[in-house]
Design an enzyme around this catalytic site. Structure first.
Site, mmCIF file in Angstrom:
data_model
loop_
_atom_site.group_PDB
_atom_site.id
_atom_site.type_symbol
_atom_site.label_atom_id
_atom_site.label_comp_id
_atom_site.label_asym_id
_atom_site.label_seq_id
_atom_site.Cartn_x
_atom_site.Cartn_y
_atom_site.Cartn_z
ATOM 1 N N HIS A 28 54.071 79.365 40.831
ATOM 2 C CA HIS A 28 53.549 78.672 42.001
ATOM 3 C C HIS A 28 52.142 79.129 42.365
ATOM 4 C CE1 HIS A 28 53.955 76.494 45.795
ATOM 5 N NE2 HIS A 28 53.562 77.575 46.442
ATOM 6 N N ASP A 78 50.251 74.261 46.477
ATOM 7 C CA ASP A 78 51.018 74.386 47.718
ATOM 8 C C ASP A 78 50.398 73.458 48.779
ATOM 9 O OD1 ASP A 78 53.299 76.317 48.854
ATOM 10 O OD2 ASP A 78 51.799 76.071 50.420
ATOM 11 N N TYR A 91 54.362 73.040 58.364
ATOM 12 C CA TYR A 91 55.804 72.794 58.211
ATOM 13 C C TYR A 91 56.348 72.078 59.435
ATOM 14 C CZ TYR A 91 55.498 76.110 54.351
ATOM 15 O OH TYR A 91 55.164 76.731 53.184
#
Length: 385
Positions: free
Chosen positions: A363, A180, A308
């Site tokens: 993930h 990630d 983000y």
């Protein structure tokens, strides 16, 4: 002047645990939209049961003790107090390894994999493969957050952990591994701090394959990937847009409501893990709640959104057209959110030494499959020692 870290031990106040339980008892749940239980987000029935367990059955002190079983420190770096685990390897010449988590993860992801990396002989491996593991809480996450501190994008995170490894801990060269955002930071280290990297290993390809326009005359494999990318972009990126455009607004609800925080995070644990729809078959309920609780107790959910926002507003892992030339390993888990083909990765990573298709996992590889990931990391770095 040498920067001296301070030993750290996590201890959440009893009053804060009681406040969490009180808030959970007063949760207002929405109605369940008609249709399949998880079709529109987190299932109300599942969250009711999870919050009941969180309130009455979950033992935070046990999870806290599991984290405190590892040596932890804090050190002032780049304007914040950076938290990290520093676990010495058991072997003749342990390689320093920087281990990096992502969102919505934390250092709780690593409690099962760290012993497999630091003491492989204990698990039937070769002591010569041992690592000394440094696992920071990323800047702005968990125990590397305090209210009002500066925010970090990927390049700034990479500079911060590079300073930890070299300036604080004195490692001239080291390896790095991440998933990630940890994979993004690891990739950035391979670009901006290549002279200090022995190699990098990632289990999410964040620096390559996201631009559909880069695939001219795509192969059949690339066409399949582009179809997956289109579906992901259409159906699965809503969280990225709100976290990347209005992180402050979202932070109000998730900082005030533990049930809201759990709903936001558990939906990702379920959607992104190799669980067949049953999230607790892939990630234990207690470890999942330990992670969510850490976000709650530290109040760090808002600052965790910042990468983000930074990405959507111009902060890139590396400049367009540039490449990463350090030795690279990649583990592709079958339920990873995106799996770019090697042809796409090779445009950015010019020295791919190992490309492994894993038999199971998703993930959250360190949480879901710590043994598989540890074996893969040891195999990659074994050739670079």
């Amino acid at each position: 002047m040498t920067i001296k870290p301070s030993p750290f031990r996590l201890r959440i106040e009893d009053a804060d645990i009681a406040d969490l339980r009180d808030r959970l008892a007063r949760t207002r749940f929405p109605d369940q939209a008609p249709g399949d239980a998880w079709a529109y987000g987190t299932d109300v029935g599942y969250l009711r049961k999870l919050t009941e367990y969180w309130r009455d059955g979950f033992d935070w002190r046990a999870e806290e003790a599991a984290l405190n079983a590892f040596p932890q420190f804090r050190v002032p770096l780049e304007g914040i107090d950076l938290h990290y685990l520093h676990v010495k390897g058991v072997g003749p010449d342990p390689m320093p390894l920087l281990l990096l988590h992502g969102w919505p993860g934390s250092v709780f992801e690593f409690l099962d994999i760290i012993p497999r990396l630091t003491d492989p002989a204990r698990f039937g491996g070769d002591a010569r493969d041992a690592f000394t593991v440094v696992a920071p809480s990323l800047p702005g996450y968990g125990l590397s957050f305090s209210p009002g501190q500066r925010r970090f994008g990927v390049p700034e995170m990479a500079d911060c952990v590079a300073a930890l490894m070299h300036d604080v801990l004195g490692y001239a060269r080291y390896g790095a591994q991440g998933g990630d955002w940890g994979a993004a930071v690891t990739s950035r280290l391979g670009y901006a701090h290549a002279d200090r990297l022995i190699g990098i290993h990632i289990n999410l390809m964040m620096a390559a394959g996201r631009d559909a326009s880069a695939f001219a005359n795509p192969t059949e494999e690339e066409r399949r990937y582009l179809s997956e990318l289109a579906h992901w972009t259409r159906e699965e990126t809503g969280y990225q847009w709100i976290q990347g455009t209005r992180p402050q607004t979202l932070a109000f609800g998730l900082t005030d409501s533990p049930a809201g925080l759990a709903a936001w995070i558990v939906e990702k644990f379920r959607a992104w893990s190799d669980c067949g729809g049953d999230v607790e078959s892939a990630i234990s309920r207690d470890r999942m709640l330990a992670d969510i609780s850490l976000y709650w107790f530290t109040g760090a959910i808002g600052s965790s959104f910042w990468p983000y926002y930074a990405r959507l507003h111009g902060s890139a892992i590396l400049p367009p057209g540039d490449t990463i030339s350090v030795p690279t390993g990649y583990a592709q888990f079958p339920r990873e959110i995106l799996k770019p083909p090697r042809t796409a990765a090779a445009r950015v990573f010019t020295d791919i030494r190992r490309w492994s298709i894993m038999p199971r996992g998703g993930h959250f590889a360190a949480l879901e499959q710590p043994a598989l990931l540890a074996d893969e990391v040891r195999a990659f770095f074994r050739e670079l020692r």
